[in-house]
Write an enzyme that holds these catalytic residues in place. Structure first.
Site, PDB file in Angstrom:
ATOM      1  N   VAL A  11      10.781 -24.548  -1.112  1.00 58.84           N
ATOM      2  CA  VAL A  11      10.883 -24.034  -2.254  1.00 58.84           C
ATOM      3  C   VAL A  11      10.142 -22.429  -2.050  1.00 58.84           C
ATOM      4  O   VAL A  11      11.065 -21.464  -2.371  1.00 58.84           O
ATOM      5  CB  VAL A  11       9.928 -24.508  -3.550  1.00 58.84           C
ATOM      6  CG1 VAL A  11       9.901 -23.675  -4.664  1.00 58.84           C
ATOM      7  CG2 VAL A  11      10.490 -25.999  -3.780  1.00 58.84           C
ATOM      8  N   GLU A 151      12.215 -24.812  -9.967  1.00 58.06           N
ATOM      9  CA  GLU A 151      13.305 -24.362  -9.340  1.00 58.06           C
ATOM     10  C   GLU A 151      14.426 -25.804  -9.169  1.00 58.06           C
ATOM     11  O   GLU A 151      13.787 -26.721  -9.699  1.00 58.06           O
ATOM     12  CB  GLU A 151      13.062 -24.102  -7.988  1.00 58.06           C
ATOM     13  CG  GLU A 151      12.245 -24.993  -7.105  1.00 58.06           C
ATOM     14  CD  GLU A 151      12.937 -26.323  -6.612  1.00 58.06           C
ATOM     15  OE1 GLU A 151      12.118 -27.544  -6.588  1.00 58.06           O
ATOM     16  OE2 GLU A 151      13.969 -26.353  -6.399  1.00 58.06           O
ATOM     17  N   CYS A 263      12.789 -35.301  -3.563  1.00 63.35           N
ATOM     18  CA  CYS A 263      12.564 -35.107  -4.932  1.00 63.35           C
ATOM     19  C   CYS A 263      12.782 -36.154  -6.101  1.00 63.35           C
ATOM     20  O   CYS A 263      11.913 -36.707  -6.659  1.00 63.35           O
ATOM     21  CB  CYS A 263      13.533 -33.866  -5.260  1.00 63.35           C
ATOM     22  SG  CYS A 263      13.062 -32.074  -4.657  1.00 63.35           S
ATOM     23  N   ARG A 331      13.056 -37.513   4.638  1.00 62.77           N
ATOM     24  CA  ARG A 331      11.997 -38.110   3.603  1.00 62.77           C
ATOM     25  C   ARG A 331      12.889 -39.151   2.752  1.00 62.77           C
ATOM     26  O   ARG A 331      14.021 -38.574   1.873  1.00 62.77           O
ATOM     27  CB  ARG A 331      11.516 -36.919   2.982  1.00 62.77           C
ATOM     28  CG  ARG A 331      10.400 -36.240   3.530  1.00 62.77           C
ATOM     29  CD  ARG A 331       9.956 -35.141   2.565  1.00 62.77           C
ATOM     30  NE  ARG A 331      10.571 -34.022   2.813  1.00 62.77           N
ATOM     31  CZ  ARG A 331      10.208 -32.908   2.155  1.00 62.77           C
ATOM     32  NH1 ARG A 331       9.152 -32.776   1.577  1.00 62.77           N
ATOM     33  NH2 ARG A 331      11.112 -31.858   2.183  1.00 62.77           N
TER      34      ARG A 331
HETATM   35  C1  UDX Z   1      17.664 -32.497  -5.753  1.00 66.28           C
HETATM   36  C2  UDX Z   1      18.168 -31.660  -6.889  1.00 66.28           C
HETATM   37  O1  UDX Z   1      19.627 -31.863  -6.949  1.00 66.28           O
HETATM   38  C3  UDX Z   1      17.578 -30.315  -7.239  1.00 66.28           C
HETATM   39  O2  UDX Z   1      18.400 -29.880  -8.280  1.00 66.28           O
HETATM   40  C4  UDX Z   1      16.097 -30.371  -7.053  1.00 66.28           C
HETATM   41  O3  UDX Z   1      15.635 -29.091  -7.231  1.00 66.28           O
HETATM   42  C5  UDX Z   1      15.560 -31.161  -5.926  1.00 66.28           C
HETATM   43  O4  UDX Z   1      16.143 -32.520  -5.862  1.00 66.28           O
HETATM   44  P1  UDX Z   1      17.982 -32.572  -3.324  1.00 66.28           P
HETATM   45  O5  UDX Z   1      16.947 -33.699  -3.377  1.00 66.28           O
HETATM   46  O6  UDX Z   1      17.959 -31.614  -2.115  1.00 66.28           O
HETATM   47  O7  UDX Z   1      18.194 -31.839  -4.805  1.00 66.28           O
HETATM   48  O8  UDX Z   1      19.417 -33.328  -2.957  1.00 66.28           O
HETATM   49  P2  UDX Z   1      20.499 -33.605  -3.996  1.00 66.28           P
HETATM   50  O9  UDX Z   1      21.877 -33.016  -3.336  1.00 66.28           O
HETATM   51  O10 UDX Z   1      20.167 -33.602  -5.277  1.00 66.28           O
HETATM   52  O11 UDX Z   1      20.904 -35.483  -3.407  1.00 66.28           O
HETATM   53  C6  UDX Z   1      19.782 -36.133  -3.645  1.00 66.28           C
HETATM   54  C7  UDX Z   1      20.316 -37.701  -3.341  1.00 66.28           C
HETATM   55  O12 UDX Z   1      21.193 -38.043  -4.086  1.00 66.28           O
HETATM   56  C8  UDX Z   1      20.725 -37.743  -2.051  1.00 66.28           C
HETATM   57  O13 UDX Z   1      20.509 -38.909  -1.358  1.00 66.28           O
HETATM   58  C9  UDX Z   1      22.328 -37.934  -2.154  1.00 66.28           C
HETATM   59  O14 UDX Z   1      22.875 -38.511  -1.104  1.00 66.28           O
HETATM   60  C10 UDX Z   1      22.395 -38.478  -3.406  1.00 66.28           C
HETATM   61  N1  UDX Z   1      23.732 -38.234  -3.936  1.00 66.28           N
HETATM   62  C11 UDX Z   1      23.897 -37.114  -4.615  1.00 66.28           C
HETATM   63  C12 UDX Z   1      24.611 -39.542  -4.226  1.00 66.28           C
HETATM   64  O15 UDX Z   1      24.287 -40.426  -3.664  1.00 66.28           O
HETATM   65  N2  UDX Z   1      25.633 -39.264  -4.994  1.00 66.28           N
HETATM   66  C13 UDX Z   1      25.881 -38.257  -5.672  1.00 66.28           C
HETATM   67  O16 UDX Z   1      27.023 -37.893  -6.146  1.00 66.28           O
HETATM   68  C14 UDX Z   1      24.912 -36.880  -5.320  1.00 66.28           C
END
Ligand code: UDX
Length: 435
Positions: A11, A151, A263, A331
Site C-alpha cells: 500500500v 485503498e 486481505c 499469504r
Molecule cells: C483484494 C481486493 O480486490 C482489493 O480491492 C483490496 O484492496 C485488497 O484485497 P487482492 O487480495 O490483491 O485484492 O486480490 P483479488 O484480485 O481481490 O483476489 C483475492 C482472491 O480472490 C484471490 O485468491 C483470487 O484468486 C480470488 N478470486 C478473485 C477468485 O477466486 N475469483 C474471482 O473471480 C476473483
C-alpha cells in the site's frame, strides 16, 4: 503537495510512488533500514508489475525519496499517510493495531505544524477516533486532522487500480482536510474517478464491507460450482448468465480454489470481530469464512478421488502456487494447505511458479521446485493448475508430458473440457460436472 508515506509495503510503496508520479513531493518512510537502502538503490522488495520503472523515474526527478527518519520526514511533510500492516491477531479474528498505534505515538512527537494524518491501511471502525485520542494527549491544540482514505488496490494490478480507481473514499469530520484531499486527488477525479466524502467511520467501514462483499461473491459462486458438479452443469454458463445482470456484475464471479491473499482472509475476520464488538452478528460473512476455510479440504478430497485414494509415491505437479496470478505473494494461498497435506500422504510434489522458489515448502522433503514447465510436467501422474498465470493458458500437455495417461485437475478452469476430451486427456476442473 508534500507527502510522507509511513510503511513501504504494497500500500505505502505503490501509493507513494503513484502520488510522486502525479507531481507530488513524496518521502516513503520505513523503520526497516535494509528495505530503505534497497529502495534507494532501485531494488523493489515486492513483485508489482510496472513499479520498478516508476520508482526509478520519480527518484531520478527527485519527487520520490526514501528514509528511515520518521520524525524529520514528518516535519517536512503536510500530509502523512499511515500505511503499516494490520494483520489478524495470532489469537482470534480481530486486527492487530499495534503498528498503527506505534506510528500514532511517533507522530505525536513529530508534529511541528498543522498536519493531515491519514489512515490508508485497512483499519477497523473507530481506529481514527483512537488515533485522535493518542495525538490529543500531547495537547497539540488541534494541529492535526485524522482522516480515513482506504485503498482498493489489487496485488498485480495495484498501479492501474491507483491511477484508475472506481472511487476515492475520504472520511473526515472537518471541511479543511476534505478540501485538501480533493485537491490532492484532482488528477484522478479529472480522469473520471468518483470522489466520495463521508464521515471517518463510514470510510473505515466501506473498505471492510467492500472486501467482505467481494469474498462473499467469490464464495457464493464456489458453492454454486459445487452444486454444478453434482448435476453436470458448467459453472461458466452460470457466471455468464448471472454476470450479465447489471445488479450482479460479471467480475469476481469466477469459481476456483479457496480465495487467499493478504486481505480477504484478514478483512472478513476483522469485520466480524467489529460486529461482535458492537453486538451485531455478521452471520453471512461468518459463513463465508467457514465455507472458504473448508474449500481447500473439499478440493483435496477431489484429488484423492482422482487418484483412487492411492496418493503415496504418486507424482503431482502444481502449476502455480501463489494466491493468484501476477503476484509473488503466498499469504493464505490455498497451495499452503494442499501441498503439505499431499506431501504428508506420501505424494512426490513438484511445483513451478513464474515467481520462483518458495521458502514456505522448504521443510517438506518430498516437495521440490522445478525451474521449468517441462521439468515440472515430466513423468507426472497428476497436473494441478493452481494459479491462473498466463504462462499456463495455452500449454501443449501432450508434448510437455510423455506419459500418455496424463490427468489434469484445472482449479482455474483455464481450458475447455470438450477440447481436452478431443485430445484424449483426462481433464477435470471446477464446477463443470464430475466428468
Ligand atoms: C483484494 C481486493 O480486490 C482489493 O480491492 C483490496 O484492496 C485488497 O484485497 P487482492 O487480495 O490483491 O485484492 O486480490 P483479488 O484480485 O481481490 O483476489 C483475492 C482472491 O480472490 C484471490 O485468491 C483470487 O484468486 C480470488 N478470486 C478473485 C477468485 O477466486 N475469483 C474471482 O473471480 C476473483
Amino acid at each position: 503537495m508534500k507527502l510522507c508515506m509511513i510503511g513501504t509495503g504494497y500500500v505505502g510503496l505503490v501509493s507513494g510512488v503513484c502520488f510522486s508520479d502525479l507531481g507530488n513531493q513524496v518521502i516513503c518512510v520505513d523503520k526497516d533500514i535494509k528495505k530503505i537502502n534497497k529502495l534507494k538503490n532501485g531494488i523493489i522488495p515486492i513483485y508489482e508489475p510496472g513499479l520498478e520503472e516508476l520508482v526509478k523515474k520519480n527518484t531520478k526527478n527527485k519527487r520520490l525519496s526514501f528514509s528511515n527518519d520518521l520524525k524529520n520526514s514528518v516535519k517536512k511533510s503536510d500530509i502523512i499517510f499511515i500505511c503499516v500492516g494490520t494483520p489478524t491477531k495470532k489469537r482470534g479474528s480481530s486486527a492487530d493495531l499495534s503498528q498503527i498505534y506505534g506510528v500514532a505515538k511517533d507522530l505525536s512527537k513529530s508534529i511541528n505544524k498543522f498536519k493531515i494524518i491519514i489512515t490508508k491501511s485497512t483499519v477497523p471502525v473507530t481506529t481514527g477516533d483512537e488515533i485522535e485520542k493518542i495525538l490529543s494527549k500531547k495537547n497539540l491544540s488541534k494541529k492535526f486532522s485524522v482522516v480515513s482514505n482506504p485503498e482498493f488496490l489489487r496485488e498485480g494490478e495495484a498501479i492501474r487500480d491507483f491511477i484508475f480507481p472506481d472511487r476515492v473514499i475520504v472520511g473526515s469530520n472537518d471541511k479543511r482536510s476534505n478540501k485538501i484531499l480533493k485537491n490532492l486527488y484532482s488528477p484522478l477525479i479529472a480522469k473520471g474517478a468518483k470522489y466520495v466524502h463521508t464521515s471517518r467511520r463510514a470510510a473505515e467501514l466501506i473498505k471492510y464491507a467492500s472486501n467482505a462483499f467481494l469474498a462473499t461473491k467469490i464464495t457464493f459462486i464456489n458453492e454454486i460450482a459445487n452444486l454444478c458438479e453434482k448435476i453436470n452443469i458448467n459453472i461458466d454458463d452460470i457466471s455468464i448468465g448471472m454476470g450479465l445482470d447489471q445488479r450482479i456484475g460479471s467480475r469476481f464471479l469466477r469459481a476456483g480454489p479457496a480465495y487467499g491473499g493478504s486481505c480477504f482472509p484478514k478483512d472478513t475476520k476483522a469485520i466480524t470481530s467489529t460486529g461482535d464488538k458492537f453486538h451485531t452478528n455478521l452471520s453471512v460473512i461468518k459463513s463465508v469464512i467457514r465455507s472458504n476455510e473448508n474449500r481447500s479440504k473439499l478440493l483435496l478430497n477431489r484429488v484423492y478421488k482422482i487418484l483412487n485414494n492411492k496418493i503415496r509415491n504418486k507424482t503431482i505437479s502444481f502449476l502455480g502456487v501463489t494466491f493468484k496470478a501476477n503476484t509473488d505473494d503466498m499469504r493464505d494461498s490455498s497451495s499452503l494447505v494442499m501441498i503439505p497435506d499431499l506431501s504428508k500422504r506420501g505424494a512426490i510434489i513438484k511445483y513451478y511458479d513464474p515467481t520462483g522458489y518458495k521458502k514456505e515448502f522448504e521443510k517438506l522433503s518430498n516437495v521440490s521446485f522445478a525451474d521449468s514447465l517441462i521439468k515440472c510436467l515430466d513423468k507426472t501422474d497428476l497436473v494441478i493448475i493452481h494459479t491462473e498465470w498466463n504462462d499456463f493458458k495455452s500449454l501443449d500437455f501432450k508434448k510437455l508430458n510423455k506419459n500418455k495417461k496424463i490427468i489434469i485437475f484445472d482449479m482455474r478452469n483455464l481450458y475447455s473440457p470438450q477440447k481436452m476430451t478431443k485430445k484424449n486427456i483426462k481433464y477435470l476442473s471446477v464446477g463443470r460436472g464430475s466428468k
